[in-house]
Design a protein around this motif. Structure first.
Motif, PDB file in Angstrom:
ATOM      1  N   LEU A 155      38.539  53.945  28.535  1.00 24.22           N
ATOM      2  CA  LEU A 155      38.749  52.563  28.982  1.00 24.22           C
ATOM      3  C   LEU A 155      39.598  52.470  30.255  1.00 24.22           C
ATOM      4  O   LEU A 155      39.597  51.440  30.925  1.00 24.22           O
ATOM      5  N   LEU A 156      40.322  53.545  30.572  1.00 24.26           N
ATOM      6  CA  LEU A 156      41.196  53.516  31.755  1.00 24.26           C
ATOM      7  C   LEU A 156      40.402  53.282  33.039  1.00 24.26           C
ATOM      8  O   LEU A 156      40.938  52.732  34.004  1.00 24.26           O
ATOM      9  N   GLU A 157      39.135  53.702  33.067  1.00 26.06           N
ATOM     10  CA  GLU A 157      38.327  53.505  34.274  1.00 26.06           C
ATOM     11  C   GLU A 157      38.129  52.019  34.543  1.00 26.06           C
ATOM     12  O   GLU A 157      38.367  51.537  35.660  1.00 26.06           O
ATOM     13  N   LEU A 158      37.733  51.282  33.533  1.00 30.22           N
ATOM     14  CA  LEU A 158      37.537  49.837  33.703  1.00 30.22           C
ATOM     15  C   LEU A 158      38.873  49.116  33.864  1.00 30.22           C
ATOM     16  O   LEU A 158      38.979  48.148  34.631  1.00 30.22           O
ATOM     17  N   LEU A 159      39.889  49.587  33.176  1.00 31.07           N
ATOM     18  CA  LEU A 159      41.224  49.005  33.342  1.00 31.07           C
ATOM     19  C   LEU A 159      41.707  49.197  34.778  1.00 31.07           C
ATOM     20  O   LEU A 159      42.406  48.335  35.331  1.00 31.07           O
ATOM     21  N   SER A 160      41.323  50.297  35.400  1.00 30.14           N
ATOM     22  CA  SER A 160      41.696  50.532  36.795  1.00 30.14           C
ATOM     23  C   SER A 160      41.085  49.490  37.722  1.00 30.14           C
ATOM     24  O   SER A 160      41.710  49.074  38.702  1.00 30.14           O
ATOM     25  N   VAL A 161      39.862  49.068  37.424  1.00 27.29           N
ATOM     26  CA  VAL A 161      39.238  47.998  38.206  1.00 27.29           C
ATOM     27  C   VAL A 161      40.096  46.733  38.125  1.00 27.29           C
ATOM     28  O   VAL A 161      40.342  46.056  39.126  1.00 27.29           O
ATOM     29  N   ALA A 162      40.570  46.434  36.920  1.00 31.68           N
ATOM     30  CA  ALA A 162      41.406  45.246  36.722  1.00 31.68           C
ATOM     31  C   ALA A 162      42.741  45.375  37.450  1.00 31.68           C
ATOM     32  O   ALA A 162      43.231  44.420  38.063  1.00 31.68           O
ATOM     33  N   VAL A 163      43.351  46.547  37.387  1.00 32.23           N
ATOM     34  CA  VAL A 163      44.620  46.782  38.092  1.00 32.23           C
ATOM     35  C   VAL A 163      44.435  46.552  39.589  1.00 32.23           C
ATOM     36  O   VAL A 163      45.241  45.883  40.245  1.00 32.23           O
ATOM     37  N   HIS A 164      43.364  47.111  40.136  1.00 35.19           N
ATOM     38  CA  HIS A 164      43.086  46.969  41.567  1.00 35.19           C
ATOM     39  C   HIS A 164      42.871  45.500  41.936  1.00 35.19           C
ATOM     40  O   HIS A 164      43.380  45.027  42.960  1.00 35.19           O
ATOM     41  N   ALA A 165      42.145  44.781  41.093  1.00 36.03           N
ATOM     42  CA  ALA A 165      41.864  43.368  41.363  1.00 36.03           C
ATOM     43  C   ALA A 165      43.140  42.532  41.348  1.00 36.03           C
ATOM     44  O   ALA A 165      43.357  41.683  42.227  1.00 36.03           O
ATOM     45  N   VAL A 166      43.990  42.761  40.361  1.00 37.10           N
ATOM     46  CA  VAL A 166      45.223  41.965  40.246  1.00 37.10           C
ATOM     47  C   VAL A 166      46.192  42.297  41.378  1.00 37.10           C
ATOM     48  O   VAL A 166      46.893  41.419  41.883  1.00 37.10           O
ATOM     49  N   ARG A 167      46.215  43.542  41.811  1.00 35.69           N
ATOM     50  CA  ARG A 167      47.035  43.876  42.977  1.00 35.69           C
ATOM     51  C   ARG A 167      46.607  43.059  44.189  1.00 35.69           C
ATOM     52  O   ARG A 167      47.442  42.535  44.938  1.00 35.69           O
ATOM     53  N   GLY A 183      33.708  38.692  29.813  1.00 38.06           N
ATOM     54  CA  GLY A 183      33.310  40.038  29.420  1.00 38.06           C
ATOM     55  C   GLY A 183      34.494  40.981  29.430  1.00 38.06           C
ATOM     56  O   GLY A 183      35.652  40.572  29.539  1.00 38.06           O
ATOM     57  N   ALA A 184      34.208  42.277  29.332  1.00 36.30           N
ATOM     58  CA  ALA A 184      35.268  43.280  29.237  1.00 36.30           C
ATOM     59  C   ALA A 184      36.154  43.295  30.479  1.00 36.30           C
ATOM     60  O   ALA A 184      37.384  43.399  30.372  1.00 36.30           O
ATOM     61  N   VAL A 185      35.559  43.189  31.669  1.00 37.21           N
ATOM     62  CA  VAL A 185      36.362  43.211  32.891  1.00 37.21           C
ATOM     63  C   VAL A 185      37.309  42.011  32.926  1.00 37.21           C
ATOM     64  O   VAL A 185      38.502  42.147  33.247  1.00 37.21           O
ATOM     65  N   GLY A 186      36.787  40.830  32.590  1.00 41.09           N
ATOM     66  CA  GLY A 186      37.627  39.639  32.585  1.00 41.09           C
ATOM     67  C   GLY A 186      38.770  39.738  31.600  1.00 41.09           C
ATOM     68  O   GLY A 186      39.896  39.310  31.883  1.00 41.09           O
ATOM     69  N   LEU A 187      38.511  40.313  30.428  1.00 38.64           N
ATOM     70  CA  LEU A 187      39.578  40.513  29.438  1.00 38.64           C
ATOM     71  C   LEU A 187      40.658  41.452  29.975  1.00 38.64           C
ATOM     72  O   LEU A 187      41.859  41.200  29.806  1.00 38.64           O
ATOM     73  N   LEU A 188      40.232  42.531  30.614  1.00 40.77           N
ATOM     74  CA  LEU A 188      41.213  43.481  31.149  1.00 40.77           C
ATOM     75  C   LEU A 188      41.985  42.891  32.321  1.00 40.77           C
ATOM     76  O   LEU A 188      43.185  43.157  32.469  1.00 40.77           O
ATOM     77  N   VAL A 189      41.323  42.084  33.140  1.00 39.05           N
ATOM     78  CA  VAL A 189      42.046  41.381  34.208  1.00 39.05           C
ATOM     79  C   VAL A 189      43.124  40.492  33.606  1.00 39.05           C
ATOM     80  O   VAL A 189      44.273  40.468  34.073  1.00 39.05           O
ATOM     81  N   ALA A 190      42.781  39.779  32.542  1.00 37.99           N
ATOM     82  CA  ALA A 190      43.767  38.919  31.879  1.00 37.99           C
ATOM     83  C   ALA A 190      44.938  39.740  31.348  1.00 37.99           C
ATOM     84  O   ALA A 190      46.098  39.324  31.452  1.00 37.99           O
ATOM     85  N   ALA A 214      39.211  36.001  23.191  1.00 36.45           N
ATOM     86  CA  ALA A 214      40.248  36.073  24.223  1.00 36.45           C
ATOM     87  C   ALA A 214      41.505  35.308  23.819  1.00 36.45           C
ATOM     88  O   ALA A 214      42.631  35.792  24.007  1.00 36.45           O
ATOM     89  N   LYS A 215      41.320  34.134  23.250  1.00 41.57           N
ATOM     90  CA  LYS A 215      42.489  33.333  22.866  1.00 41.57           C
ATOM     91  C   LYS A 215      43.132  33.860  21.596  1.00 41.57           C
ATOM     92  O   LYS A 215      44.377  33.932  21.491  1.00 41.57           O
ATOM     93  N   LYS A 216      42.331  34.281  20.622  1.00 41.45           N
ATOM     94  CA  LYS A 216      42.855  34.784  19.356  1.00 41.45           C
ATOM     95  C   LYS A 216      43.759  35.989  19.561  1.00 41.45           C
ATOM     96  O   LYS A 216      44.793  36.133  18.898  1.00 41.45           O
ATOM     97  N   HIS A 217      43.399  36.856  20.498  1.00 43.93           N
ATOM     98  CA  HIS A 217      44.122  38.105  20.696  1.00 43.93           C
ATOM     99  C   HIS A 217      45.104  38.056  21.869  1.00 43.93           C
ATOM    100  O   HIS A 217      45.607  39.085  22.314  1.00 43.93           O
ATOM    101  N   GLY A 218      45.380  36.861  22.374  1.00 44.98           N
ATOM    102  CA  GLY A 218      46.451  36.689  23.343  1.00 44.98           C
ATOM    103  C   GLY A 218      46.138  37.065  24.770  1.00 44.98           C
ATOM    104  O   GLY A 218      47.042  37.231  25.589  1.00 44.98           O
ATOM    105  N   PHE A 219      44.855  37.185  25.109  1.00 45.64           N
ATOM    106  CA  PHE A 219      44.509  37.516  26.494  1.00 45.64           C
ATOM    107  C   PHE A 219      44.701  36.316  27.418  1.00 45.64           C
ATOM    108  O   PHE A 219      44.988  36.483  28.596  1.00 45.64           O
ATOM    109  N   VAL A 220      44.492  35.114  26.881  1.00 47.77           N
ATOM    110  CA  VAL A 220      44.598  33.911  27.699  1.00 47.77           C
ATOM    111  C   VAL A 220      45.362  32.840  26.931  1.00 47.77           C
ATOM    112  O   VAL A 220      45.530  32.913  25.717  1.00 47.77           O
TER     113      VAL A 220
END
Length: 356
Positions: A155-167, A183-190, A214-220
């Motif tokens: 999962l670190l590969e997709l999480l890296s996309v989110a890290v790069h985006a938030v930076r 989707g998965a990318v949006g959840l990781l961005v959150a 997303a809301k149940k698990h605290g992503f948003v």
């Protein structure tokens, strides 16, 4: 422990056409001096993998020869190249996450640290990780701590996309954030947005069950369901698809962004779009593109570890993996499920992982 060998017959799932996967043997040579040989233990399926599987294409990219898919992966080192063995930085038995892009390392853009934009980058999406073993440069293998499993390492590969985006978004604790797409990318961005202390996160999508997750698990903090129009005739359906395929999301993002704010475009969208550029100019809204990631794995590992601590205020990223398949022979079934939003029992499908 597996000892080094000169050559290995590695089974691989190879795509020959739309939904035409074949499990075949491939001879794998011993690793080059700067490479390690990895027994792939976990591969999570990406949306681009599903597009290739379904259409033998991804947007404008047309496949011209058989390919082995998969690039979100982690595995165990089973053999070392001569220079890697001398350095002692990695050893047989080490668990690593695989950074899928291999840039040239010599051009100006690589020297600037933006190696994800290198013109000569080789990305492991055609000679992918849906194989028993692969050879990969040591430089692009990241040693996993004991607290991160193979699945989480993938999962670190997709999480890296989110890290790069938030930076690139340049957020602060005072920022608010709208994420279009659940989707998965949006959840990781959150999840990454949470790490900068941003509490006001709103998410919008047409899939209500994804928003509930997303809301149940605290992503948003808040969600908004978008009710899509439905066509009755084929031509009407096609026209609606053209209208809503990302372009409307970018338009919404521009209108929703405060003056001086940022719109970050994550993923591959429609290649040509009509956008309200007068609003962009008059309100100085910055449109920022994101292409994969660079220099993100260290931060992604820290976020992954922190997400296991409920007191850290970061949602549990491990919950994104909703379905698991065992063995390369199950890959066609895994793709069939990954293309859906719910399984046969009505359970939400987010990330599908294949374990070897």
């Amino acid at each position: 422990m597996v000892m080094p060998s000169a050559a290995y017959s590695s089974k691989a799932q190879v795509l020959f056409g739309p939904k035409d996967l074949r499990l075949i043997p491939r001879e794998l040579s011993e690793p080059l001096s700067d490479e390690v040989q990895i027994a792939v233990r976990s591969t999570t399926l990406c949306g681009s993998d599903v597009h290739y599987y379904t259409n033998f294409a991804n947007g404008d990219i047309i496949v011209r020869e058989p390919l082995s898919q998969g690039h979100e992966a982690a595995g165990e080192i089973v053999s070392l190249g001569s220079e890697v063995e001398k350095s002692g930085d990695l050893k047989i038995g080490d668990r690593v996450a695989i950074e899928a892009g291999i840039p040239c390392g010599e051009c100006e853009i690589c020297d600037d640290g933006r190696y994800n934009l290198c013109d000569d980058v080789r990305f492991r999406s055609s000679a992918g990780t849906l194989q028993e073993r692969i050879n990969h440069p040591e430089k692009w293998c990241h040693l996993l701590p004991e607290t991160i499993s193979y699945d989480e390492g993938a999962l670190l590969e997709l999480l890296s996309v989110a890290v790069h985006a938030v930076r690139k978004a340049r957020l602060s604790s005072r920022s608010s954030c709208l994420i279009l797409g659940a989707g998965a990318v949006g959840l990781l961005v959150a999840a990454v947005v949470r790490t900068v202390g941003c509490c006001d996160i709103v998410r919008a999508d047409i899939e209500g069950n994804r928003l509930e997750f997303a809301k149940k698990h605290g992503f948003v903090s808040e969600t908004s369901t978008i009710f899509a129009r439905r066509g009755s005739e084929p031509e009407e359906k096609f026209q609606i698809a053209r209208e809503v395929a990302v372009e409307s999301c970018v338009q919404t993002a521009i209108y929703s962004t405060r003056a001086g704010g940022n719109v970050v475009l994550v993923g591959m969208g429609s290649p040509v779009q009509t956008l309200p550029m007068s609003v962009v100019g008059n309100r100085e809204v910055d449109l920022l593109g994101v292409w994969r990631y660079a220099n993100t794995y260290s931060e992604a590992m820290k976020i992954m570890q922190a997400s296991e601590d409920l007191s850290a205020g970061i949602p549990d990223i491990r919950k994104l993996i909703t379905h698991r398949f065992k063995g390369l022979e199950t890959v066609p079934d895994a793709f069939g499920l990954a293309a859906k939003t719910s399984d046969a029992d009505g359970n939400l499908v987010i990330k599908v992982v294949i374990n070897n």
